[in-house]
Design a protein around this motif. Structure first.
Motif, PDB file in Angstrom:
ATOM      1  N   ASP A  49       0.849  -1.129  -0.649  1.00 16.02           N
ATOM      2  CA  ASP A  49      -0.230  -0.018  -0.044  1.00 16.02           C
ATOM      3  C   ASP A  49       0.597   1.188  -0.024  1.00 16.02           C
ATOM      4  O   ASP A  49      -0.067   2.215  -0.848  1.00 16.02           O
ATOM      5  N   GLY A  50       2.254   0.861   0.173  1.00 15.45           N
ATOM      6  CA  GLY A  50       3.356   2.356   0.397  1.00 15.45           C
ATOM      7  C   GLY A  50       3.147   2.976   1.248  1.00 15.45           C
ATOM      8  O   GLY A  50       3.286   3.924   1.200  1.00 15.45           O
ATOM      9  N   ARG A  51       2.163   2.586   2.359  1.00 11.04           N
ATOM     10  CA  ARG A  51       2.328   3.313   3.196  1.00 11.04           C
ATOM     11  C   ARG A  51       3.757   3.166   4.938  1.00 11.04           C
ATOM     12  O   ARG A  51       3.568   3.780   5.202  1.00 11.04           O
ATOM     13  N   THR A  52       4.233   2.167   4.469  1.00 11.04           N
ATOM     14  CA  THR A  52       5.256   1.732   4.978  1.00 11.04           C
ATOM     15  C   THR A  52       6.454   1.764   4.510  1.00 11.04           C
ATOM     16  O   THR A  52       7.014  -0.063   3.106  1.00 11.04           O
ATOM     17  N   LEU A  53       7.752   1.579   4.643  1.00 13.25           N
ATOM     18  CA  LEU A  53       9.472   1.734   4.335  1.00 13.25           C
ATOM     19  C   LEU A  53       9.993   0.159   4.789  1.00 13.25           C
ATOM     20  O   LEU A  53       9.637   0.753   6.399  1.00 13.25           O
ATOM     21  N   ALA A  54      10.657  -0.705   4.358  1.00  6.45           N
ATOM     22  CA  ALA A  54      11.444  -1.250   5.623  1.00  6.45           C
ATOM     23  C   ALA A  54      12.744  -1.177   5.240  1.00  6.45           C
ATOM     24  O   ALA A  54      13.036  -1.817   3.589  1.00  6.45           O
ATOM     25  N   SER A  55      13.524  -1.029   5.853  1.00  4.69           N
ATOM     26  CA  SER A  55      15.287  -0.696   5.251  1.00  4.69           C
ATOM     27  C   SER A  55      15.420  -1.946   6.849  1.00  4.69           C
ATOM     28  O   SER A  55      15.496  -2.176   7.139  1.00  4.69           O
ATOM     29  N   THR A  56      17.175  -2.559   5.657  1.00  3.23           N
ATOM     30  CA  THR A  56      17.823  -3.297   5.875  1.00  3.23           C
ATOM     31  C   THR A  56      19.330  -2.715   6.365  1.00  3.23           C
ATOM     32  O   THR A  56      19.628  -2.004   5.646  1.00  3.23           O
ATOM     33  N   SER A  57      20.521  -3.248   7.588  1.00  5.43           N
ATOM     34  CA  SER A  57      21.485  -2.667   7.564  1.00  5.43           C
ATOM     35  C   SER A  57      22.346  -3.439   8.266  1.00  5.43           C
ATOM     36  O   SER A  57      22.089  -4.388   8.685  1.00  5.43           O
ATOM     37  N   GLN A  58      23.872  -2.987   7.616  1.00  8.11           N
ATOM     38  CA  GLN A  58      24.847  -3.599   8.034  1.00  8.11           C
ATOM     39  C   GLN A  58      24.966  -3.054  10.039  1.00  8.11           C
ATOM     40  O   GLN A  58      25.635  -3.368  10.514  1.00  8.11           O
ATOM     41  N   ASP A  59      24.469  -2.653  10.627  1.00  9.18           N
ATOM     42  CA  ASP A  59      23.965  -3.058  12.298  1.00  9.18           C
ATOM     43  C   ASP A  59      23.119  -3.980  12.978  1.00  9.18           C
ATOM     44  O   ASP A  59      22.838  -3.360  14.160  1.00  9.18           O
ATOM     45  N   MET A  60      22.998  -4.476  11.810  1.00  7.85           N
ATOM     46  CA  MET A  60      21.826  -5.962  12.472  1.00  7.85           C
ATOM     47  C   MET A  60      20.778  -5.629  12.618  1.00  7.85           C
ATOM     48  O   MET A  60      20.261  -6.931  13.749  1.00  7.85           O
ATOM     49  N   SER A  61      20.330  -4.842  12.714  1.00  8.05           N
ATOM     50  CA  SER A  61      18.887  -4.564  12.479  1.00  8.05           C
ATOM     51  C   SER A  61      17.920  -4.254  11.673  1.00  8.05           C
ATOM     52  O   SER A  61      19.172  -4.074   9.675  1.00  8.05           O
ATOM     53  N   ALA A  62      16.578  -4.579  11.011  1.00  7.39           N
ATOM     54  CA  ALA A  62      15.658  -3.999  10.002  1.00  7.39           C
ATOM     55  C   ALA A  62      14.725  -2.996  11.094  1.00  7.39           C
ATOM     56  O   ALA A  62      15.000  -3.339  11.843  1.00  7.39           O
TER      57      ALA A  62
END
Length: 277
Positions: free
Chosen positions: A167-180
């Motif tokens: 629905d475009g309302r939420t963005l998910a991200s991942t990182s080298q900091d070991m979190s999403a």
């Protein structure tokens, strides 16, 4: 960029790129008949699947290599992120017509040393960008605005992958900091705990996907595992174990029953998606 078309070499084969191929996908405009690739040679190329040869290419899309490409919701434009730290928008007709030149129709940057993560909203002209960026921030570029990109702050190391909910309302991200992390796009803020951040991996998190029903989230990590999370509670429900090195990417089938993963152990694996209660 310069658009070139190869002469027929007679055997239907040629090297995909002059350096490593970084990104490959089937574009939505031709039902699997064509393939788009990008490489460390800085080129974006369009291929015929049936003939197994190249149709056209943008030879110098980015200096140092093209890291990622996404197609915008209108399917008339695509965006690329490069090792030069720039994000550029291209008219897809330049790859699909007889035009001999391909000029970027939009650009911003440099955002930092390199643009790795790239995602386009399915509902508006909004591009999310991450990578090796000062402050480890995510930038939201509204193509219809002259204002500077909005910034999402929270990660403490480089952002590796981005994806929007359906629905475009939420963005998910991942990182080298070991979190999403999950972000409210309208507010420009991270969702509150326990929905975000998602912690539990013991290595860099490489990719993230929403399941088709939107209820669960999959993450792939350099700790050799894939985790499935409850989107509402932020709880890690189970892990898929089998890769002997880091997991690069996961993809969920449209019916939610299968998970495909690729790893640094040079394997691609297919899993039956566990039932999450």
């Amino acid at each position: 960029g310069t658009l070139t078309r190869p002469s027929d070499d007679g055997d239907g084969r040629r090297a995909a790129h002059d350096a490593s191929a970084n990104f490959v996908f089937f574009p939505p405009w031709n039902a699997g008949a064509e393939l788009v690739s990008s490489g460390a040679d800085g080129a974006i190329r369009l291929w015929s699947v049936a003939r197994r040869d190249m149709i056209a290419e943008i030879t110098d899309a980015h200096e140092g290599g093209v890291n990622a490409i996404v197609v915008l919701a209108d399917q008339l434009r695509m965006a690329s992120g490069g090792a030069d730290g720039y994000v550029r928008v291209w008219d897809t007709n330049d790859l699909r017509s007889s035009s001999q030149t391909a000029q970027a129709i939009g650009e911003f940057g440099p955002i930092g040393e390199s643009a790795w993560g790239l995602a386009c909203s399915p509902t508006e002209d909004l591009i999310a960008v991450g990578g090796k960026v000062d402050g480890h921030k995510i930038l939201l570029w509204d193509l219809n605005s002259d204002s500077p990109p909005r910034e999402l702050l929270g990660h403490t190391n480089n952002v590796t992958h981005l994806t929007f909910s359906e629905d475009g309302r939420t963005l998910a991200s991942t990182s080298q900091d070991m979190s999403a992390r999950l972000w409210n796009i309208e507010l420009g803020q991270e969702l509150p705990s326990p929905q975000s951040p998602l912690r539990g991996h013991s290595g860099d998190v490489q990719s993230i996907q929403f399941t088709p029903d939107g209820q669960s989230i999959l993450t792939a990590s350099m700790d050799h595992s894939i985790r499935i999370w409850d989107r509402q509670t932020g709880e890690s429900k189970c892990s898929l174990l089998g890769h002997t090195k880091g997991v690069q990417f996961t993809l969920v089938s449209s019916d939610g029953t299968l998970v495909l993963s690729t790893g640094w152990d040079n394997t691609t694996r297919i899993w039956r998606a566990p039932r999450i209660e």
